[in-house]
Design a protein around this motif. Structure first.
Motif, PDB file in Angstrom:
ATOM      1  N   LEU A 175       0.860  -1.174   0.000  1.00  0.00           N
ATOM      2  CA  LEU A 175       0.000   0.000   0.000  1.00  0.00           C
ATOM      3  C   LEU A 175       0.900   1.230   0.000  1.00  0.00           C
ATOM      4  O   LEU A 175       2.063   1.145   0.391  1.00  0.00           O
ATOM      5  N   CYS A 176       0.386   2.355  -0.412  1.00  0.00           N
ATOM      6  CA  CYS A 176       1.181   3.572  -0.270  1.00  0.00           C
ATOM      7  C   CYS A 176       0.332   4.626   0.411  1.00  0.00           C
ATOM      8  O   CYS A 176      -0.899   4.612   0.341  1.00  0.00           O
ATOM      9  N   GLY A 177       0.996   5.512   1.124  1.00  0.00           N
ATOM     10  CA  GLY A 177       0.296   6.567   1.839  1.00  0.00           C
ATOM     11  C   GLY A 177       1.101   7.840   1.808  1.00  0.00           C
ATOM     12  O   GLY A 177       2.152   7.908   1.174  1.00  0.00           O
ATOM     13  N   ALA A 178       0.586   8.856   2.479  1.00  0.00           N
ATOM     14  CA  ALA A 178       1.197  10.182   2.574  1.00  0.00           C
ATOM     15  C   ALA A 178       0.709  11.069   1.439  1.00  0.00           C
ATOM     16  O   ALA A 178       1.102  10.905   0.287  1.00  0.00           O
ATOM     17  N   GLY A 179      -0.194  11.968   1.772  1.00  0.00           N
ATOM     18  CA  GLY A 179      -0.680  12.955   0.810  1.00  0.00           C
ATOM     19  C   GLY A 179      -1.713  12.451  -0.172  1.00  0.00           C
ATOM     20  O   GLY A 179      -2.148  13.203  -1.052  1.00  0.00           O
ATOM     21  N   ILE A 180      -2.133  11.205  -0.055  1.00  0.00           N
ATOM     22  CA  ILE A 180      -3.112  10.639  -0.987  1.00  0.00           C
ATOM     23  C   ILE A 180      -4.495  11.201  -0.679  1.00  0.00           C
ATOM     24  O   ILE A 180      -4.974  11.118   0.444  1.00  0.00           O
ATOM     25  N   SER A 181      -5.158  11.772  -1.682  1.00  0.00           N
ATOM     26  CA  SER A 181      -6.502  12.307  -1.447  1.00  0.00           C
ATOM     27  C   SER A 181      -7.374  12.338  -2.696  1.00  0.00           C
ATOM     28  O   SER A 181      -8.598  12.396  -2.584  1.00  0.00           O
ATOM     29  N   LYS A 182      -6.785  12.292  -3.880  1.00  0.00           N
ATOM     30  CA  LYS A 182      -7.547  12.449  -5.119  1.00  0.00           C
ATOM     31  C   LYS A 182      -7.518  11.185  -5.974  1.00  0.00           C
ATOM     32  O   LYS A 182      -6.674  10.309  -5.786  1.00  0.00           O
ATOM     33  N   GLY A 183      -8.428  11.136  -6.932  1.00  0.00           N
ATOM     34  CA  GLY A 183      -8.492  10.003  -7.846  1.00  0.00           C
ATOM     35  C   GLY A 183      -7.195   9.805  -8.601  1.00  0.00           C
ATOM     36  O   GLY A 183      -6.753   8.666  -8.824  1.00  0.00           O
ATOM     37  N   GLU A 184      -6.561  10.910  -8.978  1.00  0.00           N
ATOM     38  CA  GLU A 184      -5.293  10.811  -9.708  1.00  0.00           C
ATOM     39  C   GLU A 184      -4.207  10.176  -8.837  1.00  0.00           C
ATOM     40  O   GLU A 184      -3.349   9.449  -9.348  1.00  0.00           O
ATOM     41  N   ASP A 185      -4.258  10.435  -7.526  1.00  0.00           N
ATOM     42  CA  ASP A 185      -3.267   9.878  -6.605  1.00  0.00           C
ATOM     43  C   ASP A 185      -3.400   8.362  -6.526  1.00  0.00           C
ATOM     44  O   ASP A 185      -2.405   7.636  -6.579  1.00  0.00           O
ATOM     45  N   LEU A 186      -4.636   7.886  -6.363  1.00  0.00           N
ATOM     46  CA  LEU A 186      -4.872   6.446  -6.275  1.00  0.00           C
ATOM     47  C   LEU A 186      -4.540   5.763  -7.585  1.00  0.00           C
ATOM     48  O   LEU A 186      -3.887   4.711  -7.603  1.00  0.00           O
ATOM     49  N   LYS A 187      -4.952   6.348  -8.696  1.00  0.00           N
ATOM     50  CA  LYS A 187      -4.682   5.771 -10.014  1.00  0.00           C
ATOM     51  C   LYS A 187      -3.182   5.629 -10.236  1.00  0.00           C
ATOM     52  O   LYS A 187      -2.691   4.586 -10.697  1.00  0.00           O
ATOM     53  N   ALA A 188      -2.421   6.671  -9.894  1.00  0.00           N
ATOM     54  CA  ALA A 188      -0.970   6.637 -10.069  1.00  0.00           C
ATOM     55  C   ALA A 188      -0.338   5.572  -9.191  1.00  0.00           C
ATOM     56  O   ALA A 188       0.563   4.843  -9.625  1.00  0.00           O
ATOM     57  N   ALA A 189      -0.819   5.450  -7.954  1.00  0.00           N
ATOM     58  CA  ALA A 189      -0.280   4.443  -7.033  1.00  0.00           C
ATOM     59  C   ALA A 189      -0.487   3.035  -7.581  1.00  0.00           C
ATOM     60  O   ALA A 189       0.410   2.193  -7.529  1.00  0.00           O
ATOM     61  N   LEU A 190      -1.679   2.782  -8.115  1.00  0.00           N
ATOM     62  CA  LEU A 190      -1.973   1.460  -8.665  1.00  0.00           C
ATOM     63  C   LEU A 190      -1.129   1.180  -9.909  1.00  0.00           C
ATOM     64  O   LEU A 190      -0.656   0.060 -10.115  1.00  0.00           O
ATOM     65  N   GLU A 191      -0.928   2.192 -10.720  1.00  0.00           N
ATOM     66  CA  GLU A 191      -0.101   2.028 -11.928  1.00  0.00           C
ATOM     67  C   GLU A 191       1.352   1.742 -11.573  1.00  0.00           C
ATOM     68  O   GLU A 191       2.076   1.105 -12.346  1.00  0.00           O
ATOM     69  N   LEU A 192       1.775   2.193 -10.397  1.00  0.00           N
ATOM     70  CA  LEU A 192       3.152   1.947  -9.935  1.00  0.00           C
ATOM     71  C   LEU A 192       3.292   0.575  -9.270  1.00  0.00           C
ATOM     72  O   LEU A 192       4.382   0.204  -8.855  1.00  0.00           O
TER      73      LEU A 192
END
Length: 220
Positions: A175-192
């Motif tokens: 999982l990743c955290g820190a500063g995550i709040s928007k759809g773009e943040d979650l999408k980028a995390a999953l792509e990584l």
């Protein structure tokens, strides 16, 4: 399945009856999106939330001590009886020694509860993965509560953590955290390569937590 864990910390916006409201938002958005969204309330709110809302409930910490003379410790059977299905371990605001991490993880595993070990860099992520928790959550402490998503500020720490964990075991989810709040943040995390996110203030302190959660999952 993508896993989202919302940490209530000790925010007033997620204390007492507010914790129940936050949990209801998690449940509603989980049902509409098909994603698993769990909540980690404060200890006094564990039973309140688990009793009122059908949502996975995690403790914010658990100690490795057993039953007996351990005043002030968080006993694993206590959180389980309160309705928790798992716990965070070693959050950046509740750091533990390696020996303490191992003990906390052990009591969760013995009680068939889910575990999230929090880490702050690739090396500690790899070390945590070697203990075979269910999840490791990589959170650079300097970005926590900053409003700057780790998936934007430091994407390499996510992809490198995912690679490090895969080399050690393929069962632990990053999982990743820190500063995550928007759809773009979650999408980028999953792509990584992450399997989900651990988040807090971006949702908890928003004007409308349910709407914020809906925005978070809108691109998935």
């Amino acid at each position: 399945m993508v896993f989202i864990l919302l940490n209530c910390k000790t925010y007033d916006e997620a204390t007492g009856t507010n914790a129940v409201s936050i949990a209801k938002a998690c449940r509603d958005v989980s049902e509409s999106s098909g994603l698993e969204i769990a909540v980690a309330p404060q200890f006094p709110d564990l039973f309140r939330v688990a009793s009122a809302v059908k949502v996975p409930v995690f403790a914010q910490h658990v100690d490795g001590s057993g039953a007996g003379s351990y005043t002030g410790s968080i006993y694993v059977k206590g959180i389980k009886e309160a309705g928790a299905v798992g716990s965070l371990i070693n959050h950046s605001e509740k750091r533990l020694t390696l020996a303490e991490i191992e003990k906390s993880l052990s009591v969760l595993q013995e009680n068939k509860m889910r575990s999230v070990i929090c880490t702050n860099n690739v090396a500690t992520t790899a070390a945590a993965a070697a203990l075979f928790p269910d999840y490791v959550a990589i959170e650079p402490p300097e970005l926590i509560g900053s409003g700057i998503a780790v998936s934007t500020a430091n994407p390499k720490i996510i992809s490198d953590s995912v690679d490090a964990v895969k080399k050690i075991n393929k069962k632990t989810v990053v999982l990743c955290g820190a500063g995550i709040s928007k759809g773009e943040d979650l999408k980028a995390a999953l792509e990584l390569g992450a399997g989900g996110v651990l988040l807090a203030s971006g949702i908890i302190k928003s004007k409308d937590p349910k709407a914020a959660l809906e925005g978070l999952v809108s691109l998935i």
